[in-house]
Design a protein around this motif. Structure first.
Motif, PDB file in Angstrom:
ATOM      1  N   ARG A  64       0.827  -1.212   0.000  1.00  0.00           N
ATOM      2  CA  ARG A  64       0.000   0.000   0.000  1.00  0.00           C
ATOM      3  C   ARG A  64       0.858   1.257   0.000  1.00  0.00           C
ATOM      4  O   ARG A  64       0.514   2.256  -0.618  1.00  0.00           O
ATOM      5  CB  ARG A  64      -0.923  -0.004   1.223  1.00  0.00           C
ATOM      6  CG  ARG A  64      -1.992  -1.070   1.154  1.00  0.00           C
ATOM      7  CD  ARG A  64      -2.898  -1.030   2.365  1.00  0.00           C
ATOM      8  NE  ARG A  64      -2.226  -1.296   3.630  1.00  0.00           N
ATOM      9  CZ  ARG A  64      -1.932  -2.485   4.106  1.00  0.00           C
ATOM     10  NH1 ARG A  64      -2.255  -3.569   3.430  1.00  0.00           N
ATOM     11  NH2 ARG A  64      -1.331  -2.629   5.271  1.00  0.00           N
ATOM     12  N   GLU A  65       2.015   1.200   0.675  1.00  0.00           N
ATOM     13  CA  GLU A  65       2.898   2.366   0.779  1.00  0.00           C
ATOM     14  C   GLU A  65       3.416   2.805  -0.588  1.00  0.00           C
ATOM     15  O   GLU A  65       3.638   3.986  -0.818  1.00  0.00           O
ATOM     16  CB  GLU A  65       4.075   2.077   1.718  1.00  0.00           C
ATOM     17  CG  GLU A  65       3.672   1.824   3.156  1.00  0.00           C
ATOM     18  CD  GLU A  65       3.065   0.437   3.401  1.00  0.00           C
ATOM     19  OE1 GLU A  65       3.286  -0.501   2.602  1.00  0.00           O
ATOM     20  OE2 GLU A  65       2.345   0.303   4.409  1.00  0.00           O
ATOM     21  N   ASN A  79     -11.887  -3.154  -5.010  1.00  0.00           N
ATOM     22  CA  ASN A  79     -11.290  -4.428  -4.627  1.00  0.00           C
ATOM     23  C   ASN A  79     -12.342  -5.511  -4.803  1.00  0.00           C
ATOM     24  O   ASN A  79     -13.383  -5.482  -4.148  1.00  0.00           O
ATOM     25  CB  ASN A  79     -10.826  -4.346  -3.165  1.00  0.00           C
ATOM     26  CG  ASN A  79     -10.214  -5.631  -2.651  1.00  0.00           C
ATOM     27  OD1 ASN A  79     -10.335  -6.690  -3.251  1.00  0.00           O
ATOM     28  ND2 ASN A  79      -9.567  -5.540  -1.506  1.00  0.00           N
ATOM     29  N   LEU A  80     -12.076  -6.484  -5.675  1.00  0.00           N
ATOM     30  CA  LEU A  80     -13.007  -7.577  -5.919  1.00  0.00           C
ATOM     31  C   LEU A  80     -12.606  -8.860  -5.215  1.00  0.00           C
ATOM     32  O   LEU A  80     -13.336  -9.845  -5.270  1.00  0.00           O
ATOM     33  CB  LEU A  80     -13.130  -7.840  -7.424  1.00  0.00           C
ATOM     34  CG  LEU A  80     -13.591  -6.663  -8.280  1.00  0.00           C
ATOM     35  CD1 LEU A  80     -13.643  -7.061  -9.747  1.00  0.00           C
ATOM     36  CD2 LEU A  80     -14.931  -6.138  -7.810  1.00  0.00           C
ATOM     37  N   GLU A 113      -6.628  -8.158   4.244  1.00  0.00           N
ATOM     38  CA  GLU A 113      -5.977  -6.862   4.084  1.00  0.00           C
ATOM     39  C   GLU A 113      -6.923  -5.759   3.616  1.00  0.00           C
ATOM     40  O   GLU A 113      -6.520  -4.607   3.488  1.00  0.00           O
ATOM     41  CB  GLU A 113      -4.814  -6.988   3.088  1.00  0.00           C
ATOM     42  CG  GLU A 113      -3.705  -7.902   3.558  1.00  0.00           C
ATOM     43  CD  GLU A 113      -3.007  -7.356   4.792  1.00  0.00           C
ATOM     44  OE1 GLU A 113      -2.722  -6.142   4.837  1.00  0.00           O
ATOM     45  OE2 GLU A 113      -2.760  -8.148   5.719  1.00  0.00           O
ATOM     46  N   ALA A 114      -8.174  -6.110   3.349  1.00  0.00           N
ATOM     47  CA  ALA A 114      -9.112  -5.157   2.736  1.00  0.00           C
ATOM     48  C   ALA A 114      -9.331  -3.905   3.586  1.00  0.00           C
ATOM     49  O   ALA A 114      -9.362  -2.796   3.053  1.00  0.00           O
ATOM     50  CB  ALA A 114     -10.445  -5.839   2.439  1.00  0.00           C
ATOM     51  N   GLU A 115      -9.465  -4.044   4.878  1.00  0.00           N
ATOM     52  CA  GLU A 115      -9.728  -2.862   5.712  1.00  0.00           C
ATOM     53  C   GLU A 115      -8.503  -1.956   5.816  1.00  0.00           C
ATOM     54  O   GLU A 115      -8.628  -0.736   5.808  1.00  0.00           O
ATOM     55  CB  GLU A 115     -10.264  -3.258   7.080  1.00  0.00           C
ATOM     56  CG  GLU A 115     -11.717  -3.716   7.032  1.00  0.00           C
ATOM     57  CD  GLU A 115     -12.647  -2.784   6.254  1.00  0.00           C
ATOM     58  OE1 GLU A 115     -12.648  -1.551   6.512  1.00  0.00           O
ATOM     59  OE2 GLU A 115     -13.379  -3.273   5.376  1.00  0.00           O
ATOM     60  N   PHE A 168     -14.117   0.906  -2.829  1.00  0.00           N
ATOM     61  CA  PHE A 168     -15.247  -0.015  -2.797  1.00  0.00           C
ATOM     62  C   PHE A 168     -14.719  -1.432  -2.658  1.00  0.00           C
ATOM     63  O   PHE A 168     -13.698  -1.778  -3.260  1.00  0.00           O
ATOM     64  CB  PHE A 168     -16.076   0.060  -4.082  1.00  0.00           C
ATOM     65  CG  PHE A 168     -16.800   1.356  -4.280  1.00  0.00           C
ATOM     66  CD1 PHE A 168     -17.997   1.610  -3.629  1.00  0.00           C
ATOM     67  CD2 PHE A 168     -16.279   2.330  -5.124  1.00  0.00           C
ATOM     68  CE1 PHE A 168     -18.670   2.807  -3.816  1.00  0.00           C
ATOM     69  CE2 PHE A 168     -16.942   3.523  -5.323  1.00  0.00           C
ATOM     70  CZ  PHE A 168     -18.142   3.772  -4.659  1.00  0.00           C
ATOM     71  N   LEU A 169     -15.435  -2.235  -1.905  1.00  0.00           N
ATOM     72  CA  LEU A 169     -15.107  -3.648  -1.740  1.00  0.00           C
ATOM     73  C   LEU A 169     -16.321  -4.459  -2.171  1.00  0.00           C
ATOM     74  O   LEU A 169     -17.390  -4.354  -1.561  1.00  0.00           O
ATOM     75  CB  LEU A 169     -14.752  -3.955  -0.282  1.00  0.00           C
ATOM     76  CG  LEU A 169     -14.533  -5.419   0.078  1.00  0.00           C
ATOM     77  CD1 LEU A 169     -13.366  -6.007  -0.710  1.00  0.00           C
ATOM     78  CD2 LEU A 169     -14.292  -5.562   1.574  1.00  0.00           C
ATOM     79  N   PHE A 170     -16.159  -5.221  -3.245  1.00  0.00           N
ATOM     80  CA  PHE A 170     -17.196  -6.123  -3.734  1.00  0.00           C
ATOM     81  C   PHE A 170     -16.527  -7.489  -3.921  1.00  0.00           C
ATOM     82  O   PHE A 170     -16.068  -7.814  -5.011  1.00  0.00           O
ATOM     83  CB  PHE A 170     -17.777  -5.648  -5.071  1.00  0.00           C
ATOM     84  CG  PHE A 170     -18.296  -4.236  -5.053  1.00  0.00           C
ATOM     85  CD1 PHE A 170     -19.349  -3.872  -4.229  1.00  0.00           C
ATOM     86  CD2 PHE A 170     -17.723  -3.265  -5.858  1.00  0.00           C
ATOM     87  CE1 PHE A 170     -19.840  -2.571  -4.216  1.00  0.00           C
ATOM     88  CE2 PHE A 170     -18.210  -1.965  -5.864  1.00  0.00           C
ATOM     89  CZ  PHE A 170     -19.262  -1.613  -5.035  1.00  0.00           C
TER      90      PHE A 170
END
Length: 183
Positions: free
Chosen positions: A56-57, A73-74, A79-81, A95-97
């Motif tokens: 992420r950095e 993010n599908l 790690e999603a949060e 968005f997370l789907f």
């Protein structure tokens, strides 16, 4: 020897033009090396697809530098949060789907987010990028009105490649989705 009627010649010319247009749109897609992202494809000025954000950095500032406004993010995962926090801290939408091979429920909210011009440019990602390319293919057909053939050519050029065992699963997912929705 059979003669070609004007109508038949026009139909052949139309089909050839459609194939050339689909191929030329796929030829503009670039696979790029982007720090912190596994498998990055620049589809056009409105969307990029890819695999996992490995850092992420490195990835989030690079996405912002490239003008991305929204990350979708599908894949989901643990790690999603943390990814959401990093993306939103950088001023981008997130968005997370989480799409699985057996659940089409996330497709509708994905299509809504992917069709909202206020979210563009998008970066859509999943594990290796197959799911992201498949979802974009569904958007091209269901929302943009592309043919399955044209959208499939683009998908094969932006991540839905047969380089691991999951690619055929996502091709089948798309085919089943189209069949269920009359395409």
């Amino acid at each position: 020897m059979k003669q070609t009627t004007p109508a038949r010649a026009a139909a052949i010319a139309f089909l050839l033009c459609g194939s050339v247009a689909a191929t030329s749109s796929a030829q503009t897609i670039q696979r790029l090396t982007v720090p912190g992202i596994n498998n990055f494809w620049h589809v056009d000025d409105t969307v990029s697809t890819g695999g996992t954000i490995t850092s992420r950095e490195m990835a989030v500032p690079e996405l912002k530098r490239r003008g991305v406004r929204t990350v979708i993010n599908l894949a989901g995962g643990p790690e999603a949060e943390a990814e959401r926090a990093a993306v939103e801290q950088a001023g981008l939408k997130y968005f997370l789907f989480a799409i699985t091979p057996t659940d089409t429920t996330p497709i509708e909210p994905f299509l809504k987010a992917a069709n909202d011009r206020a979210n563009y440019p998008l970066f859509i990602h999943s594990g290796a990028g197959h799911r992201a390319a498949m979802a974009w293919m569904i958007k091209r057909v269901m929302v943009d009105g592309w043919t399955i053939e044209k959208a499939g050519i683009e998908a094969a050029s932006d991540g839905l490649v047969l380089d691991n065992d999951m690619a055929p699963v996502w091709w089948k997912f798309a085919r089943d989705y189209f069949n269920a929705h009359g395409k």
